[in-house]
Enzyme design. Structure first.
Site, PDB file in Angstrom:
ATOM      1  N   ASP A   1       9.388   3.034   2.028  1.00 28.09           N
ATOM      2  CA  ASP A   1       8.182   3.805   2.341  1.00 28.09           C
ATOM      3  C   ASP A   1       7.924   3.647   3.839  1.00 28.09           C
ATOM      4  O   ASP A   1       7.362   2.647   4.282  1.00 28.09           O
ATOM      5  CB  ASP A   1       6.996   3.298   1.514  1.00 28.09           C
ATOM      6  CG  ASP A   1       5.708   4.076   1.814  1.00 28.09           C
ATOM      7  OD1 ASP A   1       5.678   4.808   2.831  1.00 28.09           O
ATOM      8  OD2 ASP A   1       4.734   3.943   1.046  1.00 28.09           O
TER       9      ASP A   1
ATOM     10  N   PHE B   1       0.857  -1.186   0.000  1.00 31.88           N
ATOM     11  CA  PHE B   1       0.000   0.000   0.000  1.00 31.88           C
ATOM     12  C   PHE B   1       0.891   1.233   0.000  1.00 31.88           C
ATOM     13  O   PHE B   1       1.661   1.457   0.934  1.00 31.88           O
ATOM     14  CB  PHE B   1      -0.949   0.065   1.205  1.00 31.88           C
ATOM     15  CG  PHE B   1      -1.831   1.290   1.131  1.00 31.88           C
ATOM     16  CD1 PHE B   1      -3.007   1.271   0.403  1.00 31.88           C
ATOM     17  CD2 PHE B   1      -1.441   2.485   1.726  1.00 31.88           C
ATOM     18  CE1 PHE B   1      -3.794   2.424   0.279  1.00 31.88           C
ATOM     19  CE2 PHE B   1      -2.216   3.640   1.607  1.00 31.88           C
ATOM     20  CZ  PHE B   1      -3.402   3.596   0.882  1.00 31.88           C
TER      21      PHE B   1
ATOM     22  N   LYS C   1       2.535  11.164   7.073  1.00 36.47           N
ATOM     23  CA  LYS C   1       1.708  10.927   8.257  1.00 36.47           C
ATOM     24  C   LYS C   1       2.212  11.662   9.501  1.00 36.47           C
ATOM     25  O   LYS C   1       1.969  12.852   9.628  1.00 36.47           O
ATOM     26  CB  LYS C   1       1.546   9.420   8.475  1.00 36.47           C
ATOM     27  CG  LYS C   1       0.701   8.791   7.349  1.00 36.47           C
ATOM     28  CD  LYS C   1       0.038   7.480   7.705  1.00 36.47           C
ATOM     29  CE  LYS C   1      -1.037   7.133   6.684  1.00 36.47           C
ATOM     30  NZ  LYS C   1      -0.696   6.072   5.763  1.00 36.47           N
TER      31      LYS C   1
HETATM   32  C1  LIG Z   1      -0.888   6.134   4.267  1.00 42.81           C
HETATM   33  C2  LIG Z   1       0.214   5.629   3.441  1.00 42.81           C
HETATM   34  C3  LIG Z   1       0.557   6.238   2.220  1.00 42.81           C
HETATM   35  C4  LIG Z   1      -0.262   7.357   1.615  1.00 42.81           C
HETATM   36  O1  LIG Z   1      -0.330   8.480   2.423  1.00 42.81           O
HETATM   37  P1  LIG Z   1      -1.471   9.601   2.159  1.00 42.81           P
HETATM   38  O2  LIG Z   1      -1.058  10.735   3.041  1.00 42.81           O
HETATM   39  O3  LIG Z   1      -2.771   8.984   2.562  1.00 42.81           O
HETATM   40  O4  LIG Z   1      -1.432   9.923   0.719  1.00 42.81           O
HETATM   41  C5  LIG Z   1       1.660   5.756   1.536  1.00 42.81           C
HETATM   42  N1  LIG Z   1       2.372   4.729   2.018  1.00 42.81           N
HETATM   43  C6  LIG Z   1       2.073   4.109   3.178  1.00 42.81           C
HETATM   44  C7  LIG Z   1       2.921   2.980   3.656  1.00 42.81           C
HETATM   45  C8  LIG Z   1       0.966   4.521   3.916  1.00 42.81           C
HETATM   46  O5  LIG Z   1       0.638   3.893   5.041  1.00 42.81           O
END
Ligand SMILES: *Cc1c(COP(=O)(O)O)cnc(C)c1O
Length: 409
Positions: free
Chosen positions: A232, A147, A261
């Protein structure tokens, strides 16, 4: 529907939501009106213990006093000038974040998906400019069940049918291999591979921790084959797992960190791509940008977040309270819980599907004042703000036991 006297305020808000808010979410019937620390208060005055922390965007708790003070002070100074001009907040933010990551440079963006998109662009540009891959021929190796966000390019390499179906045509240039399988990853890398993009611990997939030798071996392959390792850490990073970055658990340093985040302190969207000059230096004026990226308000919040992380207190707290949480959850195995995974204050809990879907269990927990969220199927995610106390964790666990017992009978 007529509004009667016994309708709660929450019910009225929820009815208005379903008329005017696009239906791309299916929220639990909890209507926040205020929050502090680990607690959310709804419009009718009910209190809930937040064990989701906005998917880790509220790692430092709701309205952390230092973050709120920094935001207030910045609101009184300057909030947005665009990158057409300098601001006195951007360099201090980028310097502090680069230092936290042990890297040279920061590309400031806003949302997590933008950080991922920007990381992909940087990797492709690095591939053509530095590695010498023919333009348009670069590929990026990703993991199944990843994700990374919701943009058209990012969903192009998702294998979640709901996230993809109907949104094509898809962006080419990605190859997915099973997460945790080093051999499959090594086989997927070829001379045109510019990057391997991974969540060090997969969040939305259900808090999936890879085998201990996985990330170190991926690191070695990337180094040997001249491929960028992009981590990520948008959900796993910034103290959630008990270390600053999830990669730290295995002593792995990626070439590129993607952060988001919690970087925004639960106040504003702040994301970043962090790397050394030989990577981020491939971007020249005009080649990438963002109107809001690195704005003074975001930078002031980000500086404070990094300051909070510098002491290591949140990391140790997540490690200590995390072992307590995991101990309590492991104790429920065989009593409605099939499996518990994760690190620090981050747990994926597989509930016996016979007891209900993750959504149903989450709803039952919310009725008892505990907010969690299913990842999918019968997997729940516990990711409370790192300011939660041992007693509050125990209180949440008692509510969880009640829900499991009631569902069993
Ligand atoms: C939440 C998330 C994203 C996307 O972040 P947004 O601020 O919602 O666009 C990307 N990678 C990971 C691992 C995430 O948990």
């Amino acid at each position: 529907m007529t509004v009667t006297d016994h309708t709660t305020l929450a019910e009225r808000v929820i009815a208005a939501d379903s008329r005017h808010v696009a239906h791309n979410y299916s929220p639990l019937p909890v209507v926040a009106a205020a929050a502090e620390g680990a607690w959310i208060t709804d419009v009718d005055g009910r209190r809930y213990l937040d064990c989701l922390a906005a998917y880790s965007a509220v790692n430092f708790g709701h309205r952390h006093p230092r973050i709120i003070a920094a935001a207030h002070a910045q609101l009184e100074a300057v909030t947005l000038v665009s990158r057409a001009f300098h601001s006195d907040r951007l360099a201090p933010f980028c310097q502090a974040l680069a230092e936290l990551c042990g890297k040279d440079m920061v590309l400031p963006m806003n949302t997590g998906a933008e950080a991922v998109e920007s990381g992909i662009k940087v990797a492709r540009k690095w591939g053509t400019d530095i590695k010498g891959v023919p333009a348009g021929a670069g590929n990026i190796v990703v993991a199944h069940n990843n994700f990374h966000g919701r943009t058209t390019t990012i969903i192009s390499f998702s294998d979640d049918d709901t996230a993809r179906r109907g949104f094509g045509p898809y962006t080419p240039g990605f190859r997915a291999v099973p997460f945790g399988d080093v051999d499959a990853l090594a086989a997927a890398v070829d001379d045109h591979t510019v990057a391997v993009l991974l969540e060090p611990i997969q969040g939305e997939a259900g808090i999936i921790v890879p085998p201990d030798d996985y990330l170190p071996r991926v690191r070695r392959i990337c180094t040997e084959r001249g491929v960028l390792l992009i981590a990520d850490e948008i959900q796993s990073g910034l103290a959630r797992t008990g270390r600053t970055f999830a990669c730290d658990h295995w002593g792995v340093v990626p070439d590129v960190y993607l952060l988001g985040k919690a970087l925004g302190g639960g106040v504003v969207p702040v994301s970043a791509v962090v790397a050394d000059r030989d990577v981020l230096g491939v971007l020249h004026p005009g080649e990438h940008g963002s109107t809001f990226g690195g704005n003074p308000l975001a930078a002031a919040v980000g500086i404070t977040v990094i300051d909070l992380l510098r002491t290591g207190d949140f990391q140790s707290r997540a490690a200590e309270l995390g072992s307590h949480l995991h101990m309590r959850l492991q104790g429920l195995r065989g009593r409605g819980v099939h499996a518990v995974r994760g690190k620090g204050l981050w747990a994926g809990v597989d509930v016996d599907p016979a007891l209900g879907t993750g959504k149903q269990i989450s709803a039952a927990l919310a009725e008892r004042g505990v907010l969690v969220k299913d990842t999918h199927g019968s997997t729940l995610r516990f990711a409370p703000p790192l300011v939660i106390s041992v007693d509050e964790i125990d209180w949440a666990m008692e509510r969880f036991v009640e829900v499991l017992v009631i569902s069993t009978s």
